[in-house]
Enzyme design. Sequence first.
Site, short mmCIF file in Angstrom:
data_model
loop_
_atom_site.label_atom_id
_atom_site.label_comp_id
_atom_site.label_asym_id
_atom_site.label_seq_id
_atom_site.Cartn_x
_atom_site.Cartn_y
_atom_site.Cartn_z
CD GLU A 64 -2.54 1.24 2.55
OE1 GLU A 64 -3.48 2.16 2.57
OE2 GLU A 64 -2.21 0.53 3.38
CG ASP B 289 -9.77 2.47 7.83
OD1 ASP B 289 -9.97 2.07 9.05
OD2 ASP B 289 -8.73 2.41 7.12
#
Length: 321
Positions: free
Chosen positions: A191, A270
């Site tokens: 990431e 999220d």
Amino acid sequence: MKNFKKVELHCHVEGAAPPHLTLSQAEKYGVDHSTFIRDGAYVWEDFTSFIACYDHVASVFRTAEDYAALTEAYLLELAAANTIYSELFISPDHGEAVGMDPVDYIDGLAAGITAARDKTGIECRMIIIGERHLGPENVLRRAEWTAKLDHPLVTGFNMAGEERMNRVADYARAFDIVREAGYGITIHAGELCGAFSVADALDLVRPSRIGHGVRAIEDPDLVRRLADLGTVLEVCPGSNISLKVFPDFESHPLRAFVDAGVRVTLNSDDPPFFHTSLQREYDIASDIMGFSDEEIDRMTRTALEAAFVDEETRSRLLARL
């Protein structure tokens, strides 16, 4: 995509807290929320400040009842979008940070899961997170604790947090411990760091799934290896764009992975932090990325095939598709 059955494998439970609920929790405990909630939205600028904001949000959930309410609220939101299965990443370290016993933390989450299932039929399992930025010894301690835990709704182990800190090798022993205890294995990699992070995860952790993994696109040989191994990528496009891993959805590599035969799933990570939802991730895949209904259904099926559940539950969920 509202009517499509959906599955989510990659969502952090505190990161799913709607700002209005966090605001109410902050007021309940007399916490000044002006630094991390503004105009009904979470305040952060980059990954480092995102982690700080996340920790502030987590700090206002302090009892089993708080976590039950949070979990039920998110799962009811998922169920309203026709989601049949969810896995939540949970961090007992956040519970301990506010003085909670980790077992109470899990019991609160489990109560929320049970309440949502009773109301809607949505199934959910929990994946324990070791926080990378708390250091190898802490993640090892969490793995040893998890290995001894016997809870029917806790079925996997993961490592999240600041990927730029330490090496995957520093944490490999923790994953060996939970694998030997029978837990499913996934890990955040590729990431913030490049393809090497994904390669290290494959070599040293041997996960069945990788959280994100999108930077693997920088190495064509690694992409082929992911396809050959059948390793599933838990892809979170909205998160990747918000955190500037890629500049826009048009340059996101999800299509390239699918074309290369890599197994992928859609997730929200999220959601309120990134102004998204699982529903929106499915809509992005369809409306912006150009995936067909059949391709998106295949991603959902892949998610159930890769889910950390017993085979009886998996078969029942697959039948619902």
